[in-house]
Design a protein around this motif. Structure first.
Motif, PDB file in Angstrom:
ATOM      1  N   LEU A  86       0.860  -1.180   0.000  1.00 42.68           N
ATOM      2  CA  LEU A  86       0.000   0.000   0.000  1.00 42.68           C
ATOM      3  C   LEU A  86       0.897   1.232   0.000  1.00 42.68           C
ATOM      4  O   LEU A  86       1.743   1.398   0.874  1.00 42.68           O
ATOM      5  CB  LEU A  86      -0.917   0.021   1.220  1.00 42.68           C
ATOM      6  N   LEU A  87       0.713   2.079  -1.003  1.00 35.50           N
ATOM      7  CA  LEU A  87       1.452   3.333  -1.088  1.00 35.50           C
ATOM      8  C   LEU A  87       0.720   4.353  -0.223  1.00 35.50           C
ATOM      9  O   LEU A  87      -0.468   4.594  -0.411  1.00 35.50           O
ATOM     10  CB  LEU A  87       1.510   3.809  -2.549  1.00 35.50           C
ATOM     11  N   GLU A  88       1.413   4.920   0.743  1.00 33.71           N
ATOM     12  CA  GLU A  88       0.784   5.875   1.657  1.00 33.71           C
ATOM     13  C   GLU A  88       1.069   7.299   1.200  1.00 33.71           C
ATOM     14  O   GLU A  88       2.179   7.618   0.794  1.00 33.71           O
ATOM     15  CB  GLU A  88       1.304   5.648   3.071  1.00 33.71           C
ATOM     16  N   GLN A  89       0.033   8.115   1.258  1.00 41.80           N
ATOM     17  CA  GLN A  89       0.167   9.512   0.853  1.00 41.80           C
ATOM     18  C   GLN A  89      -0.573  10.381   1.860  1.00 41.80           C
ATOM     19  O   GLN A  89      -1.701  10.071   2.240  1.00 41.80           O
ATOM     20  CB  GLN A  89      -0.412   9.718  -0.541  1.00 41.80           C
ATOM     21  N   THR A  90       0.063  11.452   2.285  1.00 38.30           N
ATOM     22  CA  THR A  90      -0.547  12.395   3.216  1.00 38.30           C
ATOM     23  C   THR A  90      -0.717  13.734   2.509  1.00 38.30           C
ATOM     24  O   THR A  90       0.212  14.225   1.873  1.00 38.30           O
ATOM     25  CB  THR A  90       0.333  12.575   4.471  1.00 38.30           C
ATOM     26  N   ASN A  91      -1.908  14.299   2.603  1.00 38.34           N
ATOM     27  CA  ASN A  91      -2.196  15.604   1.998  1.00 38.34           C
ATOM     28  C   ASN A  91      -2.481  16.623   3.093  1.00 38.34           C
ATOM     29  O   ASN A  91      -3.132  16.307   4.093  1.00 38.34           O
ATOM     30  CB  ASN A  91      -3.411  15.517   1.067  1.00 38.34           C
TER      31      ASN A  91
END
Length: 117
Positions: A86-91
């Motif tokens: 799972l590629l994690e991304q925070t915005n």
């Protein structure tokens, strides 16, 4: 009347395209952030990665990795060891002086590929 129809059609097209998974395409070649990438690591070996979005299924992403491996090895056979992740991304978004933080996880996969006869 025709102008309103055209605008409605454009808005609908944008909405539909925004709600779709990352297509099978090289990373950076479409309006989406994900896609596949590959690196040649040896004479007959590659590392292939595919990054999806929230609309892709994990099985689909793994299938895209295998498809790219087969393309790279053709006419030889691709032997793959697929590792899903799972590629994690925070915005971070600031609205009216308030900071909002959202986290997302996107189905992705990478594979070590060996081309064999």
């Amino acid at each position: 009347m025709i102008k309103k129809f055209k605008l409605s059609l454009i808005a609908l097209s944008v909405t539909i395209s925004a709600c779709s998974g990352i297509p099978y395409a090289p990373k950076g070649s479409t309006m989406y952030e994900g896609g596949y990438s590959d690196v040649k690591t040896g004479a007959n070996t590659y590392k292939v990665t595919f990054e999806g979005n929230g609309y892709n299924k994990q099985e689909q992403v793994e299938g895209f990795v295998k498809k790219r491996a087969n393309e790279l090895c053709y006419p030889l056979k691709a032997e793959t060891e697929v590792r899903p992740f799972l590629l994690e991304q925070t915005n971070y978004t600031a609205i009216n002086g308030q900071l909002y933080v959202t986290g997302h996880q996107f189905p992705s996969a990478e594979a070590s590929v060996t081309c064999i006869e």
